[in-house]
Write a protein that holds these residues in place. Sequence first.
Motif, short mmCIF file in Angstrom:
data_model
loop_
_atom_site.label_atom_id
_atom_site.label_comp_id
_atom_site.label_asym_id
_atom_site.label_seq_id
_atom_site.Cartn_x
_atom_site.Cartn_y
_atom_site.Cartn_z
N MET A 106 1.01 -0.94 0.05
CA MET A 106 0.03 -0.16 0.04
C MET A 106 0.79 1.16 -0.09
O MET A 106 1.82 1.56 1.09
CB MET A 106 -0.83 -0.04 1.12
N PHE A 107 0.84 2.01 -1.15
CA PHE A 107 1.46 3.36 -1.23
C PHE A 107 0.46 4.50 -0.35
O PHE A 107 -0.75 4.47 -0.99
CB PHE A 107 1.85 3.71 -2.42
N ASN A 184 0.26 -7.50 -5.48
CA ASN A 184 -0.89 -6.45 -5.60
C ASN A 184 -0.57 -5.21 -4.73
O ASN A 184 0.03 -5.26 -3.90
CB ASN A 184 -2.10 -7.29 -4.53
N ILE A 185 -0.94 -4.14 -5.44
CA ILE A 185 -0.81 -2.92 -5.09
C ILE A 185 -2.09 -2.02 -4.73
O ILE A 185 -2.86 -2.00 -5.85
CB ILE A 185 0.33 -2.04 -5.71
N ILE A 186 -2.20 -1.28 -3.77
CA ILE A 186 -3.18 -0.27 -3.52
C ILE A 186 -2.57 1.25 -3.30
O ILE A 186 -1.62 1.28 -2.59
CB ILE A 186 -4.32 -0.61 -2.46
N LEU A 227 -6.97 2.50 -6.59
CA LEU A 227 -6.75 3.75 -6.24
C LEU A 227 -7.94 3.91 -5.12
O LEU A 227 -9.13 3.73 -5.37
CB LEU A 227 -6.82 4.70 -7.21
N PHE A 228 -7.49 4.47 -3.99
CA PHE A 228 -8.63 4.93 -2.91
C PHE A 228 -8.34 6.46 -2.62
O PHE A 228 -7.05 6.82 -2.25
CB PHE A 228 -8.53 4.26 -1.77
N TYR A 229 -9.22 7.38 -2.51
CA TYR A 229 -8.95 8.40 -1.62
C TYR A 229 -9.74 8.49 -0.39
O TYR A 229 -11.04 8.10 -0.26
CB TYR A 229 -9.91 9.74 -2.61
#
Length: 479
Positions: A106-107, A184-186, A227-229
């Motif tokens: 998670m970045f 897996n990347i978020i 992508l999450f805001y």
Amino acid sequence: MQEEENLWNSMLISLKEKGGTRLPTDKSMIIIGDNQCGKTTLVAKLQGIDDLTKGIGLEYAYIDIRDDYKEDHTKLNVWVQDGNPKYSFLLKFALSEKNFKNTLIMFVVSMKTPWNIMDQLESWATLLQDYIDNLPIPSEELREYRHNCIKKWNEYIEENVGDKNGYWEPSLGDGVLTRNLGLNIIVVVTMTDYISFLEKENDYKDEHFDFIQQAVRKFCLQYGASLFYTSAKEDKNCDLLYKFLTHKIYNFPFKTPALIVEKDAVFIPAGWDSMKKISILYDNMQTIRPDEFYNSVITKVNTRKAFAKDHEIQAEDEQVFLNKQLGLLNQSSNQQSAIGIPRQDSVMRSLTGVSKPGDRRLSLTSQGQGSPTKKIDPVKSANTSTPGEGVLANFFNSLLHKKSTQSPVLTKTTSELSGSKSLSLEKTEYDADTAAELNRLAKRTLNLSHETSAETNLLENRIEEQISTTFGEKSSSEC
């Protein structure tokens, strides 16, 4: 009969296998991002607690994962990497060739400093790429991990995507997974509540936020990331992020589609986005080109005002505040008395029975002539610092103490004066404080310089001449 026995036997075997399936305990998530980007707060929100103690280097935490259907639960291991790159060597304790396939990255970046978003993402992604390249993972195994990322991207099917037969085009689009890490990347953009501050204080427009979003979404395409805001302060997308993590790591069901309407609560799952969908944002960019250098459009500004808003000001107790003010007033009064400055009547004294300055006056009234009444305010005279006004106060003070025999005109009573032509002198009684102030003022006047004394004496003589002339004229007219 035999068929029924086989049916029941297969059902029991199925239930046994289903009941024996337990949630794995070896799953991990590594959170990477700069300091002050909201990593610790985000972990606390995912854990369902108010606060989490921040550490240094590489922090460890866990998130409870519960499967209500199977009545099972487990713990997701969470590693929070320090934002200082000098601690990047600690990644070896969180990510190795043994747990590589069970790890999610998670970045985290922050909307509080939007000018740093792309630099931070590129910097940390490059650091992670270099670290993975040095892991002793066989090339065939690493190739399999990357192939799984491509497969998951292509397998993403949204309910309203594709034709009526549910057909989905398996080929990758432009810019998709060009930098495939095999993980897996978020990407999470935190503190989206600062969007309103950027609009108000720094004149950010919708096109600026569209420009930021399109740049981040292109980055996500390259790494096959979701992508999450989010906003922990306003509780936006935090619960949705938790559900999405359980879906990506433990294959829990997840049916929420992409969310792109609200600019502070964006959600784009891996596999949904494309360059064509990103280009829709270009229509709202009137003064910005999408291919411009990121930091030339999103420039650094001062956010000190934003930081100040986070601090609450506690109001002081009313009685404590009033006691402090009373002490300051008493101290100021004592200092003035020590240096010889006349003490002024305070508001409290005027409210407790001291006569108002307007009541302490000497009036000269000429009945029938319509001449205005002249009022002399001793208190105002005492408070002034100009020499001329000080002499005026001294002069009228001396008039009050003159004997009645010195002025035959002033000895006349009202009954002795004729009809409409009369002259009366009304003397108002003064309290002890006013008399003391006038006496001190008179003493101060004697200490004036010779030049000032000459000027004030001249003024005093002129006033005496004017009064004598006025009284003389009126006395003549009466005769």
